[in-house]
Design an enzyme around this catalytic site. Structure first.
Site, PDB file in Angstrom:
ATOM      1  NE  ARG A   1      56.609  35.320  45.444  1.00 22.62           N
ATOM      2  CZ  ARG A   1      55.453  34.775  45.135  1.00 22.62           C
ATOM      3  NH1 ARG A   1      55.398  33.720  44.335  1.00 22.62           N
ATOM      4  NH2 ARG A   1      54.343  35.254  45.635  1.00 22.62           N
TER       5      ARG A   1
ATOM      6  NE  ARG B   1      38.455  45.353  29.607  1.00 25.10           N
ATOM      7  CZ  ARG B   1      38.222  45.145  28.312  1.00 25.10           C
ATOM      8  NH1 ARG B   1      37.716  46.122  27.572  1.00 25.10           N
ATOM      9  NH2 ARG B   1      38.487  43.987  27.770  1.00 25.10           N
TER      10      ARG B   1
ATOM     11  NE  ARG C   1      45.677  43.547  40.629  1.00 25.94           N
ATOM     12  CZ  ARG C   1      44.836  43.260  41.617  1.00 25.94           C
ATOM     13  NH1 ARG C   1      44.691  44.109  42.597  1.00 25.94           N
ATOM     14  NH2 ARG C   1      44.154  42.149  41.603  1.00 25.94           N
TER      15      ARG C   1
ATOM     16  CG  ASP D   1      42.883  42.462  46.197  1.00 32.37           C
ATOM     17  OD1 ASP D   1      42.212  41.969  45.277  1.00 32.37           O
ATOM     18  OD2 ASP D   1      44.123  42.497  46.204  1.00 32.37           O
TER      19      ASP D   1
ATOM     20  NE  ARG E   1      40.684  35.208  35.948  1.00 33.66           N
ATOM     21  CZ  ARG E   1      41.048  36.104  36.840  1.00 33.66           C
ATOM     22  NH1 ARG E   1      42.288  36.125  37.299  1.00 33.66           N
ATOM     23  NH2 ARG E   1      40.200  36.998  37.291  1.00 33.66           N
TER      24      ARG E   1
ATOM     25  CD  GLU F   1      37.394  35.244  35.207  1.00 31.97           C
ATOM     26  OE1 GLU F   1      37.379  34.686  36.305  1.00 31.97           O
ATOM     27  OE2 GLU F   1      38.097  36.254  34.967  1.00 31.97           O
TER      28      GLU F   1
ATOM     29  CE1 TYR G   1      40.112  44.133  40.586  1.00 35.54           C
ATOM     30  CE2 TYR G   1      41.568  44.118  42.474  1.00 35.54           C
ATOM     31  CZ  TYR G   1      40.748  43.456  41.595  1.00 35.54           C
ATOM     32  OH  TYR G   1      40.553  42.111  41.733  1.00 35.54           O
TER      33      TYR G   1
HETATM   34  P1  FAD Z   1      30.742  44.931  45.790  1.00 34.96           P
HETATM   35  O1  FAD Z   1      31.062  43.575  46.302  1.00 34.96           O
HETATM   36  O2  FAD Z   1      30.710  45.128  44.314  1.00 34.96           O
HETATM   37  O3  FAD Z   1      29.322  45.348  46.406  1.00 34.96           O
HETATM   38  C1  FAD Z   1      28.588  46.469  45.968  1.00 34.96           C
HETATM   39  C2  FAD Z   1      27.122  46.116  45.995  1.00 34.96           C
HETATM   40  O4  FAD Z   1      26.353  47.292  45.751  1.00 34.96           O
HETATM   41  C3  FAD Z   1      26.715  45.112  44.936  1.00 34.96           C
HETATM   42  O5  FAD Z   1      26.162  43.952  45.512  1.00 34.96           O
HETATM   43  C4  FAD Z   1      25.691  45.878  44.091  1.00 34.96           C
HETATM   44  O6  FAD Z   1      24.620  45.058  43.633  1.00 34.96           O
HETATM   45  C5  FAD Z   1      25.194  46.932  45.067  1.00 34.96           C
HETATM   46  N1  FAD Z   1      24.621  48.095  44.404  1.00 34.96           N
HETATM   47  C6  FAD Z   1      25.197  48.869  43.453  1.00 34.96           C
HETATM   48  N2  FAD Z   1      24.346  49.835  43.062  1.00 34.96           N
HETATM   49  C7  FAD Z   1      23.222  49.686  43.795  1.00 34.96           C
HETATM   50  C8  FAD Z   1      21.989  50.375  43.843  1.00 34.96           C
HETATM   51  N3  FAD Z   1      21.728  51.422  43.041  1.00 34.96           N
HETATM   52  N4  FAD Z   1      21.048  49.960  44.712  1.00 34.96           N
HETATM   53  C9  FAD Z   1      21.261  48.881  45.513  1.00 34.96           C
HETATM   54  N5  FAD Z   1      22.419  48.186  45.497  1.00 34.96           N
HETATM   55  C10 FAD Z   1      23.383  48.582  44.657  1.00 34.96           C
HETATM   56  N6  FAD Z   1      39.355  40.503  45.782  1.00 34.96           N
HETATM   57  C11 FAD Z   1      40.173  39.709  46.502  1.00 34.96           C
HETATM   58  O7  FAD Z   1      40.562  40.073  47.612  1.00 34.96           O
HETATM   59  N7  FAD Z   1      40.580  38.487  46.016  1.00 34.96           N
HETATM   60  C12 FAD Z   1      40.168  38.018  44.807  1.00 34.96           C
HETATM   61  O8  FAD Z   1      40.551  36.918  44.401  1.00 34.96           O
HETATM   62  C13 FAD Z   1      39.299  38.837  44.029  1.00 34.96           C
HETATM   63  N8  FAD Z   1      38.881  38.415  42.827  1.00 34.96           N
HETATM   64  C14 FAD Z   1      38.069  39.229  42.102  1.00 34.96           C
HETATM   65  C15 FAD Z   1      37.664  38.779  40.844  1.00 34.96           C
HETATM   66  C16 FAD Z   1      36.862  39.579  40.077  1.00 34.96           C
HETATM   67  C17 FAD Z   1      36.415  39.079  38.717  1.00 34.96           C
HETATM   68  C18 FAD Z   1      36.452  40.849  40.543  1.00 34.96           C
HETATM   69  C19 FAD Z   1      35.617  41.752  39.686  1.00 34.96           C
HETATM   70  C20 FAD Z   1      36.843  41.295  41.779  1.00 34.96           C
HETATM   71  C21 FAD Z   1      37.661  40.489  42.576  1.00 34.96           C
HETATM   72  N9  FAD Z   1      38.059  40.890  43.840  1.00 34.96           N
HETATM   73  C22 FAD Z   1      38.901  40.099  44.566  1.00 34.96           C
HETATM   74  C23 FAD Z   1      37.630  42.198  44.400  1.00 34.96           C
HETATM   75  C24 FAD Z   1      36.361  42.064  45.278  1.00 34.96           C
HETATM   76  O9  FAD Z   1      35.279  41.646  44.479  1.00 34.96           O
HETATM   77  C25 FAD Z   1      36.079  43.425  45.907  1.00 34.96           C
HETATM   78  O10 FAD Z   1      37.140  43.761  46.783  1.00 34.96           O
HETATM   79  C26 FAD Z   1      34.808  43.496  46.727  1.00 34.96           C
HETATM   80  O11 FAD Z   1      33.712  43.073  45.976  1.00 34.96           O
HETATM   81  C27 FAD Z   1      34.595  44.924  47.209  1.00 34.96           C
HETATM   82  O12 FAD Z   1      33.424  45.008  47.962  1.00 34.96           O
HETATM   83  P2  FAD Z   1      32.428  46.237  47.786  1.00 34.96           P
HETATM   84  O13 FAD Z   1      31.465  46.107  48.902  1.00 34.96           O
HETATM   85  O14 FAD Z   1      33.191  47.503  47.634  1.00 34.96           O
HETATM   86  O15 FAD Z   1      31.721  46.037  46.356  1.00 34.96           O
HETATM   87  N1  UDP Z   2      48.512  39.573  33.907  1.00 38.04           N
HETATM   88  C1  UDP Z   2      49.055  39.056  32.760  1.00 38.04           C
HETATM   89  N2  UDP Z   2      49.196  37.698  32.649  1.00 38.04           N
HETATM   90  C2  UDP Z   2      48.772  36.844  33.610  1.00 38.04           C
HETATM   91  C3  UDP Z   2      48.214  37.377  34.775  1.00 38.04           C
HETATM   92  C4  UDP Z   2      48.083  38.749  34.904  1.00 38.04           C
HETATM   93  O1  UDP Z   2      49.407  39.796  31.859  1.00 38.04           O
HETATM   94  O2  UDP Z   2      48.909  35.622  33.437  1.00 38.04           O
HETATM   95  C5  UDP Z   2      48.405  41.055  34.026  1.00 38.04           C
HETATM   96  C6  UDP Z   2      47.102  41.587  33.423  1.00 38.04           C
HETATM   97  O3  UDP Z   2      47.351  42.859  32.850  1.00 38.04           O
HETATM   98  C7  UDP Z   2      46.211  41.694  34.638  1.00 38.04           C
HETATM   99  C8  UDP Z   2      47.204  42.133  35.719  1.00 38.04           C
HETATM  100  O4  UDP Z   2      48.416  41.434  35.391  1.00 38.04           O
HETATM  101  O5  UDP Z   2      45.177  42.622  34.442  1.00 38.04           O
HETATM  102  C9  UDP Z   2      46.785  41.850  37.146  1.00 38.04           C
HETATM  103  O6  UDP Z   2      46.576  40.461  37.301  1.00 38.04           O
HETATM  104  P1  UDP Z   2      45.658  39.861  38.438  1.00 38.04           P
HETATM  105  O7  UDP Z   2      45.772  38.384  38.400  1.00 38.04           O
HETATM  106  O8  UDP Z   2      45.944  40.567  39.700  1.00 38.04           O
HETATM  107  O9  UDP Z   2      44.223  40.274  37.928  1.00 38.04           O
HETATM  108  P2  UDP Z   2      42.808  39.822  38.479  1.00 38.04           P
HETATM  109  O10 UDP Z   2      42.946  38.518  39.195  1.00 38.04           O
HETATM  110  O11 UDP Z   2      42.365  40.913  39.356  1.00 38.04           O
HETATM  111  O12 UDP Z   2      42.010  39.682  37.238  1.00 38.04           O
END
Ligand code: FAD
Ligand code: UDP
Length: 373
Positions: free
Chosen positions: A180, A254, A176, A358, A285, A308, A356
């Site tokens: 560069r 996680r 991911r 996005d 971070r 975090e 996972y």
């Molecule tokens: P979710 O957003 O998780 O929605 C699922 C929903 O289902 C939740 O609100 C939950 O409460 C509900 N639910 C679950 N079980 C039940 C139940 N039994 N009854 C009722 N409701 C329920 N993506 C990016 O593109 N860019 C980013 O920078 C990015 N950063 C992220 C950072 C973190 C820390 C994390 C964890 C994810 C990140 N993502 C990012 C990914 C992004 O969060 C997901 O792509 C997105 O949330 C997916 O949408 P979803 O609808 O599948 O799931």
């Molecule tokens: N990673 C790392 N160092 C960094 C950033 C990312 O080792 O400074 C690795 C780490 O294993 C991480 C993965 O690259 O889980 C993907 O990074 P990304 O930033 O996409 O993770 P997210 O934003 O989803 O937490």
């Protein structure tokens, strides 16, 4: 209460909201429910009452995509700012650009390299792997950037993020991150990037503002399941193992702990995201939310940061990142088979498919599903 819906959607994140909106436009009646007390799933954000700063509740959410269909779709509900994500990483009291680019390489080795010289340097370092294709995260990282950069910027961070031997982690986690051989320090390679001008929650409110969509918040699907008439179509975006009562075992996730603080200063770290590569620093971070929206006139006396910390999810912890060990993959394969036999339920989204995703991938998958419904 649960009669007369064409679809009941469990989860008001991007996957559920996209299906709800698309099917409502087609004249279907939708109930969307979420056990949380807000819409938006993990992309939910709120404006802090004290400072007015938009805080992403579940970690930084940066929107980026090269999928034109997804971009056009979301642009029906929001304008995007022209924010471009850039990340820095702190290692041994120095600050470098991340992802690794020519600037990082020159700074780390204390020398000026041309693109070709840097490529030759890394090619020499990755020779230790021989001709075998990389089998896991560690080998993939060494193949991409060589051992010295891997040990500085990836090994410690990954140890904190996953607490799993990098040799047991799938290589796609590291794929991911771009590498560069120029000075481009943007985090994402995608064509379209930005943040919703009025925040994520306003975007979800517009998506779900339709006469044919009813929203129920604070409702767990499993507490009302028995009241749903047999045969109702369900779109389920919760954890797939929970749906089957963990009959095949628990899938590994996680979770993150966020330590949020409001500090009495205008700028804490000068950038939105600072990674911490040193293993002895316990967090991975620090986010500073004001920097996601430089176009807004936030007050300058206070700022909000969030540290975090990553650990294995247990009990009621929020599942954030699928660990996906070989054992998890076997367990998921068994759930997938069971899911296929559940004819009135469609499993989707990050939790429902144990992937996972996005945001743009979750939306893209939801739009694709709607074509088949
Ligand atoms: P979710 O957003 O998780 O929605 C699922 C929903 O289902 C939740 O609100 C939950 O409460 C509900 N639910 C679950 N079980 C039940 C139940 N039994 N009854 C009722 N409701 C329920 N993506 C990016 O593109 N860019 C980013 O920078 C990015 N950063 C992220 C950072 C973190 C820390 C994390 C964890 C994810 C990140 N993502 C990012 C990914 C992004 O969060 C997901 O792509 C997105 O949330 C997916 O949408 P979803 O609808 O599948 O799931
Ligand atoms: N990673 C790392 N160092 C960094 C950033 C990312 O080792 O400074 C690795 C780490 O294993 C991480 C993965 O690259 O889980 C993907 O990074 P990304 O930033 O996409 O993770 P997210 O934003 O989803 O937490």
């Amino acid at each position: 209460m649960f009669d007369n819906y064409d679809f009941i959607i469990v989860g008001a994140g991007f996957f559920g909201a996209t299906v709800a909106e698309t099917m409502a436009q087609r004249g279907k009646h939708i109930l969307i429910l979420d056990k949380r007390h807000h819409i938006g799933g993990n992309a939910y954000s709120r404006f802090d009452a004290e400072t007015g700063i938009e805080v992403h509740n579940y970690g930084a959410h940066l929107f980026h995509t090269s999928n034109r269909q997804v971009w056009d779709y979301l642009n029906r509900f929001t304008r995007f700012t022209d924010y471009k994500h850039r990340v820095f990483t702190s290692f041994k009291n120095q600050v470098y650009s991340m992802p690794i680019n020519l600037g990082t390489i020159c700074q780390y080795f204390g020398k000026r390299f041309s693109p070709a010289e840097a490529q030759a340097l890394i090619a020499g370092q990755k020779a230790e792997l021989g001709d075998n294709p990389p089998q896991n995260l560690e080998e993939k990282a060494i193949a991409l950037i060589g051992r010295p950069l891997y040990e500085a910027f990836i090994r410690g961070y990954t140890a904190k993020q996953w607490q799993t031997d990098p040799k047991l982690l799938p290589e796609n986690i590291i794929s991911r991150l771009p590498v560069r051989y120029n000075f481009d320090n943007r985090y994402f390679n995608d064509i379209y990037e930005g943040l919703p001008q009025e925040g994520y929650t306003a975007l979800f409110e517009r998506m779900l503002n339709h006469a044919a969509i009813k929203i129920m918040l604070g409702v767990d699907y499993f507490s009302i399941k028995e009241q749903i008439p047999a045969g109702t179509k369900i779109i389920y975006t919760g954890p797939i193992d929970r749906y089957f009562d963990y009959s095949e075992g628990k899938l590994g996730w996680r979770t993150l702990d966020f330590e949020q603080e409001t500090l009495p200063m205008g700028d804490y770290q000068g950038t939105a995201v600072m990674n911490y590569a040193d293993e002895h620093i316990p967090y991975t971070r620090i986010l500073e939310f004001r920097h996601f929206n430089p176009e807004r006139h936030y007050q300058t006396q206070k700022t909000i940061i969030s540290r975090e910390y990553s650990r294995f999810a247990k009990g009621l912890d929020e599942p954030y990142y699928p660990v996906n060990t070989p054992q998890d993959k076997q367990i998921y394969a068994r759930y997938k088979q069971k899911a296929e036999a559940e004819s009135h339920v469609i499993f989707g989204g990050r939790l429902g498919t144990y992937r996972y995703l996005d945001m743009h991938q979750a939306i893209g998958a939801a739009l694709k599903l709607c074509e088949t419904l």
